[in-house]
Design a protein around this motif. Structure first.
Motif, short mmCIF file in Angstrom:
data_model
loop_
_atom_site.label_atom_id
_atom_site.label_comp_id
_atom_site.label_asym_id
_atom_site.label_seq_id
_atom_site.Cartn_x
_atom_site.Cartn_y
_atom_site.Cartn_z
N ILE A 273 8.12 5.70 5.70
CA ILE A 273 7.06 5.10 6.50
C ILE A 273 5.83 4.83 5.63
O ILE A 273 5.19 3.78 5.74
N THR A 274 5.52 5.75 4.73
CA THR A 274 4.39 5.56 3.82
C THR A 274 4.64 4.37 2.89
O THR A 274 3.74 3.55 2.68
N LEU A 275 5.84 4.28 2.35
CA LEU A 275 6.17 3.15 1.48
C LEU A 275 6.13 1.83 2.25
O LEU A 275 5.71 0.80 1.71
N LEU A 276 6.55 1.85 3.51
CA LEU A 276 6.50 0.65 4.33
C LEU A 276 5.06 0.22 4.57
O LEU A 276 4.74 -0.98 4.52
N ALA B 232 3.84 -1.40 1.47
CA ALA B 232 4.44 -2.72 1.32
C ALA B 232 3.74 -3.73 2.22
O ALA B 232 3.51 -4.88 1.82
N ILE B 233 3.38 -3.33 3.43
CA ILE B 233 2.66 -4.24 4.33
C ILE B 233 1.29 -4.60 3.73
O ILE B 233 0.88 -5.76 3.77
N PHE C 157 4.99 -5.82 -3.49
CA PHE C 157 5.53 -6.00 -2.14
C PHE C 157 7.06 -5.90 -2.15
O PHE C 157 7.64 -5.21 -1.31
N LEU C 158 7.69 -6.56 -3.10
CA LEU C 158 9.14 -6.52 -3.17
C LEU C 158 9.67 -5.12 -3.49
O LEU C 158 10.62 -4.63 -2.86
N ILE C 159 9.04 -4.45 -4.45
CA ILE C 159 9.52 -3.13 -4.87
C ILE C 159 9.28 -2.09 -3.77
O ILE C 159 10.20 -1.35 -3.40
N PHE C 160 8.06 -2.03 -3.24
CA PHE C 160 7.77 -1.04 -2.20
C PHE C 160 8.56 -1.34 -0.93
O PHE C 160 8.99 -0.42 -0.23
#
Length: 56
Positions: free
Chosen positions: A5-8, A11-12, A37-40
Motif C-alpha cells: 500500500i505504501t509503494l502504491l 507510485a500514485i 512511477f513504473l518501478i514503484f
C-alpha cells in the motif's frame, strides 16, 4: 500488505509528478518521475499480488 500500500501511494505521487512536469516541459524530471512511477507501480502490484489480500 502495508508495504504494498505504501509503494502504491508513492507510485500514485510519481504519476501525479509526471503529469505536472510534462505541463512544465521539464523533461529531465519527467524521465525520473516516469521511471519511478513504473518501478514503484510494478513493485506495489507484485507485493500485493504475492502477499495476497487478507482473509475476510
Amino acid at each position: 500488505m502495508a508495504l504494498g500500500i505504501t509503494l502504491l501511494f508513492v507510485a500514485i505521487l510519481c504519476g501525479i509528478a509526471t503529469i505536472r512536469e510534462v505541463k512544465r516541459r521539464n523533461f529531465f524530471a519527467v524521465g525520473f518521475a516516469g521511471i519511478s512511477f513504473l518501478i514503484f507501480g510494478w513493485f506495489s502490484i507484485m507485493t500485493i499480488f504475492v502477499s495476497g489480500a487478507p482473509d475476510i
